[in-house]
Design an enzyme around this catalytic site. Structure first.
Site, PDB file in Angstrom:
ATOM      1  N   ARG A  63     -20.184   9.020  10.000  1.00 54.50           N
ATOM      2  CA  ARG A  63     -21.617   9.268   9.787  1.00 54.50           C
ATOM      3  C   ARG A  63     -22.217   8.343   8.744  1.00 54.50           C
ATOM      4  NH1 ARG A  63     -19.233  13.979  10.676  1.00 54.50           N
ATOM      5  NH2 ARG A  63     -18.943  14.342   8.452  1.00 54.50           N
ATOM      6  N   GLU A 102      -7.185  18.561   0.579  1.00 57.91           N
ATOM      7  CA  GLU A 102      -6.741  19.874   0.100  1.00 57.91           C
ATOM      8  C   GLU A 102      -5.255  20.046   0.436  1.00 57.91           C
ATOM      9  OE1 GLU A 102      -9.258  22.914   1.531  1.00 57.91           O
ATOM     10  OE2 GLU A 102      -8.384  24.441   0.217  1.00 57.91           O
TER      11      GLU A 102
HETATM   12  P1  AMP Z   1     -15.145  14.267   0.147  1.00 58.18           P
HETATM   13  O1  AMP Z   1     -14.065  13.248   0.226  1.00 58.18           O
HETATM   14  O2  AMP Z   1     -14.649  15.650  -0.117  1.00 58.18           O
HETATM   15  O3  AMP Z   1     -16.263  13.863  -0.809  1.00 58.18           O
HETATM   16  O4  AMP Z   1     -15.786  14.383   1.593  1.00 58.18           O
HETATM   17  C1  AMP Z   1     -16.725  13.472   2.007  1.00 58.18           C
HETATM   18  C2  AMP Z   1     -16.582  13.119   3.467  1.00 58.18           C
HETATM   19  O5  AMP Z   1     -16.378  14.258   4.288  1.00 58.18           O
HETATM   20  C3  AMP Z   1     -17.853  12.469   3.945  1.00 58.18           C
HETATM   21  O6  AMP Z   1     -17.499  11.363   4.770  1.00 58.18           O
HETATM   22  C4  AMP Z   1     -18.584  13.544   4.710  1.00 58.18           C
HETATM   23  O7  AMP Z   1     -19.106  13.034   5.906  1.00 58.18           O
HETATM   24  C5  AMP Z   1     -17.544  14.621   4.996  1.00 58.18           C
HETATM   25  N1  AMP Z   1     -17.938  15.965   4.510  1.00 58.18           N
HETATM   26  C6  AMP Z   1     -17.303  16.674   3.548  1.00 58.18           C
HETATM   27  N2  AMP Z   1     -17.857  17.873   3.375  1.00 58.18           N
HETATM   28  C7  AMP Z   1     -18.885  17.940   4.245  1.00 58.18           C
HETATM   29  C8  AMP Z   1     -19.872  18.947   4.549  1.00 58.18           C
HETATM   30  N3  AMP Z   1     -19.895  20.144   3.913  1.00 58.18           N
HETATM   31  N4  AMP Z   1     -20.787  18.679   5.494  1.00 58.18           N
HETATM   32  C9  AMP Z   1     -20.775  17.469   6.121  1.00 58.18           C
HETATM   33  N5  AMP Z   1     -19.877  16.502   5.902  1.00 58.18           N
HETATM   34  C10 AMP Z   1     -18.945  16.726   4.971  1.00 58.18           C
END
Ligand code: AMP
Length: 174
Positions: free
Chosen positions: A62, A99
């Site tokens: 995305r 996680e």
């Molecule tokens: P993180 O590594 O935990 O910051 O997760 C970020 C990645 O996961 C991004 O590429 C987002 O597209 C996706 N992502 C994580 N959590 C969500 C959420 N609650 N809604 C949409 N996309 C998410």
């Protein structure tokens, strides 16, 4: 001028997707509105117009959508950062913790020349693991990472503290 609260009306909250306890922030309603999509691209470009990057590096999948539009707007090239095994040429890889377990991001090893200014783009900053791995990946190639731009920041997960050394800009915070 649309306020962050008005923009939130174009983000669909999907509870328990892709797993129980997660509220997925679905940006497809925002992308599907021609005026709001354009405005979001303008907003996400705004912080970088004075000192534009040479390249926008966006994260699969995305992140590619606003990332490519921001690159065109800023007069920059575009670099795809992908999950492992998707890129056809020689790659550099970076791992990050989930996680449970780990995941990897890859980029073509010749995608960035040392010293080039790179802006990293994604749709959502959650725990910050993905974006901070993208920063490390760009540093491996010798990039000058000028910052990280996301549309949505999930403040309650405090991803920002993993990105203390770079400029981080978000447009909507939950
Ligand atoms: P993180 O590594 O935990 O910051 O997760 C970020 C990645 O996961 C991004 O590429 C987002 O597209 C996706 N992502 C994580 N959590 C969500 C959420 N609650 N809604 C949409 N996309 C998410």
């Amino acid at each position: 001028m649309t306020t962050p609260d008005q923009l939130k009306q174009y983000v669909r909250d999907v509870p328990d997707y892709p797993q129980k306890g997660i509220i997925f922030r679905d940006i497809t309603p925002l992308l599907g509105d021609k005026n709001i999509f354009r405005e979001v691209v303008d907003l996400m470009s705004r912080a970088w117009t004075q000192n534009p990057p040479d390249l926008v590096a966006a994260i699969e999948a995305r992140g590619f959508i606003p990332g490519a539009a921001i690159a065109v707007k800023l007069g920059a090239g575009f670099v795809p950062i992908r999950k492992t095994g998707k890129l056809p040429w020689m790659t550099v890889m970076e791992s990050y913790d989930l996680e449970y377990g780990t995941d990897q991001l890859e980029v073509h090893s010749d995608a960035v020349q040392p010293g080039q200014k790179v802006l990293i783009v994604d749709d959502v900053l959650a725990t910050g693991g993905t974006a901070s791995a993208a920063v490390r990946l760009m540093h491996k190639l010798g990039a000058d990472v000028i910052g990280v731009q996301v549309l949505i920041e999930l403040g309650y997960l405090d991803g920002r503290q993993k990105l203390r050394d770079v400029r981080l800009v978000s447009e909507i915070t939950y």
